[in-house]
Every structure is written in C-alpha cells, then in structure tokens.
Design a protein around this motif. Structure first.
Motif, PDB file in Angstrom:
ATOM      1  N   GLU A   1      -7.117   5.278 -13.512  1.00 13.83           N
ATOM      2  CA  GLU A   1      -6.965   6.402 -13.576  1.00 13.83           C
ATOM      3  C   GLU A   1      -6.270   6.963 -14.256  1.00 13.83           C
ATOM      4  O   GLU A   1      -5.604   7.545 -15.035  1.00 13.83           O
TER       5      GLU A   1
ATOM      6  N   LYS B   1       7.060   4.718  -6.549  1.00 17.86           N
ATOM      7  CA  LYS B   1       6.545   4.015  -6.740  1.00 17.86           C
ATOM      8  C   LYS B   1       6.249   2.927  -8.066  1.00 17.86           C
ATOM      9  O   LYS B   1       6.272   2.104  -8.519  1.00 17.86           O
TER      10      LYS B   1
ATOM     11  N   ASP C   1       5.253   8.703  -5.021  1.00 19.27           N
ATOM     12  CA  ASP C   1       4.118   8.281  -4.187  1.00 19.27           C
ATOM     13  C   ASP C   1       4.032   9.865  -3.135  1.00 19.27           C
ATOM     14  O   ASP C   1       4.908  10.818  -2.994  1.00 19.27           O
ATOM     15  N   ASP C   2       2.638  10.798  -3.343  1.00 18.85           N
ATOM     16  CA  ASP C   2       2.108  11.999  -3.448  1.00 18.85           C
ATOM     17  C   ASP C   2       0.921  11.679  -2.305  1.00 18.85           C
ATOM     18  O   ASP C   2       0.833  12.867  -1.540  1.00 18.85           O
ATOM     19  N   GLY C   3       0.796  10.599  -1.725  1.00 23.69           N
ATOM     20  CA  GLY C   3       0.385  10.028  -0.430  1.00 23.69           C
ATOM     21  C   GLY C   3      -0.993  10.388  -1.180  1.00 23.69           C
ATOM     22  O   GLY C   3      -1.644   9.707  -0.336  1.00 23.69           O
ATOM     23  N   SER C   4      -1.595  10.385  -2.444  1.00 22.98           N
ATOM     24  CA  SER C   4      -3.482   9.791  -2.888  1.00 22.98           C
ATOM     25  C   SER C   4      -3.057   8.308  -3.017  1.00 22.98           C
ATOM     26  O   SER C   4      -1.717   7.416  -2.773  1.00 22.98           O
ATOM     27  N   GLU C   5      -4.190   7.488  -3.243  1.00 18.60           N
ATOM     28  CA  GLU C   5      -4.039   6.130  -2.850  1.00 18.60           C
ATOM     29  C   GLU C   5      -3.302   5.429  -4.555  1.00 18.60           C
ATOM     30  O   GLU C   5      -2.583   4.874  -3.656  1.00 18.60           O
ATOM     31  N   HIS C   6      -3.212   5.957  -5.759  1.00 20.85           N
ATOM     32  CA  HIS C   6      -2.856   5.554  -6.246  1.00 20.85           C
ATOM     33  C   HIS C   6      -1.244   6.333  -6.946  1.00 20.85           C
ATOM     34  O   HIS C   6      -0.271   5.382  -7.102  1.00 20.85           O
ATOM     35  N   GLY C   7      -1.460   7.123  -6.608  1.00 24.02           N
ATOM     36  CA  GLY C   7      -0.245   7.756  -6.690  1.00 24.02           C
ATOM     37  C   GLY C   7      -0.086   8.957  -7.914  1.00 24.02           C
ATOM     38  O   GLY C   7      -1.483   8.885  -8.601  1.00 24.02           O
ATOM     39  N   GLY C   8       0.969  10.007  -7.951  1.00 23.23           N
ATOM     40  CA  GLY C   8       0.682  11.171  -8.989  1.00 23.23           C
ATOM     41  C   GLY C   8       1.640  10.790  -9.563  1.00 23.23           C
ATOM     42  O   GLY C   8       2.397   9.303 -10.063  1.00 23.23           O
TER      43      GLY C   8
END
Length: 404
Positions: free
Chosen positions: A244, A201, A274-281
């Motif tokens: 974060e 991302k 892009d791990d599916g979370s809002e901001h990414g991993g």
C-alpha cells in the motif's frame, strides 16, 4: 524552447558528425550517464570547469568552463543535439539559455522548483490536493515576521536552507524558539523552510522516467538508510516495502512529474512515519531532477538502468517499464573507507570481489576525502537472504556499521 525530438543512436547528423548528447555537470552521475549514452552509440559532451571531473575524463568532449560561462554554453549547444543535467544546482538560467536552440530535459522551470525548497514544498502541497502524498507540516522562513509567526506545533523541527542544501548540509535541528532563532542567525538569515520533526520509521525513494509524450515508467520503491545525512545503504527486493505504501509513493511520484511537465529521470524521497497505523504514514520529503544515488543498483539489478532511461527520455526514444531481475543491496562508498586509524589504506577490493554477486563501481576520483562519494557497490543474487548476507559481509570487510 526547442522541443524534444527523436535522436536515433549512432545516426549521422547533417553536419557529418555522430549524434551527440550533452550533460551539464561532470560528477559521477554525469559519468554514468556518459557511459550509458556511449554504449548506445551516442557521442557525448560534458560541461564542467574541473579538468579532472569524472564525467569529463570519459566523454568525447569536455568543455572546461563554469556553468554560466557564455562561451562554454555556446560551445555545448553547438556540439550537442540534446542536453541534460546531472546536478540540481546547475543554474536554471543556463538551462533556459541552452533551451533556446537545443532540447533540454529536464526543463529549466522544473529544475528551478527543485532548487528552492519553498517552491518545492508548494508543489508537493498542490500535488497532494490532486490525490498525492503531502509533505510534513512546515513553514517558510524569509523574514523576521515569518520567524515570529512560527507556530508552536512545528517545534521541535528541522531548519533547512531553501537553496543549495544537500547531503545533510544547510540543516539544523531546533528544539525551541531560541534554538530556531539562533540557527537562522547562523545561516545568515537566508530563506529557509522549517519542517516539523516527525517520528521516523523508514526512508524510501521512487525513481520515475517521463517522456515528452507523457509516458511514465518507474523503478521499484527503494528502502534507504542515511547516516549523517548521506545515503549509506539501499535495499530493493519484492516485499521490502508494504504494497500500500509502495503504490502511494509510485503514484505520487508520477503526479509530481506530470504536474511539473517534467521530461527525464526524477527521484522523489519519502519518509515513513509512525502514526499508529500498521505500516505507518507516508510524507514526501524532497525531489532530485536527475538520476539518484539510491538508483545506482539499477545498473546491475534491472534490465534497464536509470541512466539508460535518462538517455531514452532526452533522445525521444520509447520508455520501457524496468524489471528488477535480482534482489539487491547497494552500499554507498565514501572516502572514509580509504582511511583507518588516521592512515590512508586501500579498501580490500580483492576480498570483496571474491564474493558472489558483487559489482564494484568507482568514479575515477583521484583523491579520497571523508564524506566524499567515491563509488558504490551493488550486490545481487538469487535470494534476498543471500544478497543481505553478502552485503553485510562486504560492509564488515570495509569497516561499515551493519544495518541489520
């Protein structure tokens, strides 16, 4: 190993000379270090074999030998009161030799870890266990048995040589085992690291400075864009990275430095995936034991630059927490910009420097070549919108592709 000691700017040593700081390597990073040290009142010495090296051309002393030349190393030690490096591939044994009589920051042991991707990944894994961010899934590849043992979950991946790779060199993308085997053969079966390819991302970097007293300060998190494996654009302003992610990246970088016993300026690069979370991993990619291309904006956008902090750390001076006083965009200026339709040209510096908040830094290199780092352009201003608009206009004038 000689301990770091306080070397006050402009002080006269017992031998009757001004205090002198040395740097291994004569490229643009060494040049900007030399300029920062000289502004503070230090003499400088550069060891680099190239008689036209950018740092050597502006230093008080230029020792024109290779990094492993005993006579050159002896002269550098004799002239200098502390020594650093501007290039991670300076031989660690040479730094170790210098450290026998002079303070060297960063230490050879820390530079040796950064020179070997296998050791570097192991260090990142250890730091992750201490609460930091870990690297991408990976495997070391040193033998045919290692090749056979590669798990399917690591493919497709990126094969990287363990040593001497930078700016996208020494790397190959591989989709399957056949391509992996062919790529490893093509690299001469040298030690490599295979990293799992992840959905990317964004790319970030963090620069910290750590003193011998364990004080650590940091610059803001930098958001970077690479093209063809070379940094093209860095953007830094409040809110450029979710808070974060920024906090985790800064904390991990400090851990990486402390666990190495590192003294000096250190840059650690990260991937946002892009791990599916809002901001990414967040995963840690690699580190550079020196000031970094992505930190060149600090010269104009911060109240202290990465090169000034490099001087502070090696001279045993207090470290101050940098303050970003202007939003900024940095454009990396490659030699490609000096050519158009196969013909040599002069970039339109007059038009660019007529724009508000533009700061041009050229490195004094006599020959422009495609892919060669010739300089950088910092753009600062009162607002993010103004800075981005000006930077995009500069890119248009230079023929660089836009990023927004």
């Amino acid at each position: 190993m000689s301990a770091i000691k306080t070397l006050l700017p402009g002080s006269v040593m017992p031998e009757g000379r001004l205090v002198t700081l040395g740097v291994m390597g004569g490229g643009q990073l060494g040049r900007m270090f030399v300029q920062a040290a000289q502004e503070m009142g230090y003499y400088t010495a550069v060891l680099d074999a190239d008689p036209a090296s950018p740092a050597g051309l502006v230093s008080h002393f230029h020792i024109q030998t290779g990094y492993e030349d005993p006579a050159g190393l002896a002269e550098l030690a004799a002239r200098c009161d502390a020594i650093t490096t501007e290039f991670e591939n300076v031989p660690a044994p040479s730094l170790q030799s210098l450290a026998a009589t002079r303070p060297v920051a960063p230490a050879a042991s820390a530079v040796a870890v950064a020179q070997d991707r296998i050791a570097e990944k192991a260090h990142f894994v250890a730091c992750a266990k201490a609460g930091g961010v870990g690297p991408a899934p990976h495997a070391a590849l040193e033998t045919a048995a290692d090749l056979a043992a590669v798990g399917d979950e690591l493919l497709p991946g990126i094969l990287k040589t363990a040593r001497l790779g930078y700016d996208g060199k020494g790397q190959a993308r591989v989709k399957d085992r056949a391509e992996l085997a062919a790529a490893w053969d093509g690299m001469g079966r040298v030690a490599c690291v295979l990293e799992k390819m992840l959905p990317l991302k964004a790319e970030l970097s963090v620069i910290v400075a750590r003193g011998a007293d364990d004080q650590v300060v940091n610059f803001p998190v930098q958001r970077n864009l690479h093209r063809d494996g070379i940094l093209a654009v860095t953007e830094v302003f409040d809110g450029n990275v979710p808070a974060e992610l920024a906090e985790r990246a800064i904390a991990t970088t400090a851990t990486v430095a402390r666990q190495l016993g590192y003294v000096g300026v250190l840059c650690v690069e990260y991937f946002v995936i892009d791990d599916g979370s809002e901001h990414g991993g967040l995963v840690v990619n690699e580190m550079a034991p020196r000031p970094h291309n992505s930190g060149h904006y600090t010269i104009n956008a911060c109240d202290v630059s990465q090169f000034e902090l490099q001087v502070h750390a090696m001279a045993g001076l207090p470290l101050v927490q940098p303050r970003l006083h202007s939003p900024t965009v940095m454009l990396n200026l490659l030699g490609d910009l000096w050519f158009q339709d196969g013909q040599a040209i002069d970039p339109p510096w007059a038009q660019i420097l007529a724009l508000p908040g533009t700061h041009l830094h050229l490195y004094g290199k006599l020959e422009a070549r495609k892919g060669r780092k010739m300089g950088h352009l910092n753009v600062t201003g009162a607002s993010v919108e103004q800075v981005q608009a000006t930077a995009l206009r500069c890119a248009e004038l230079l023929g660089m592709a836009p990023w927004r």
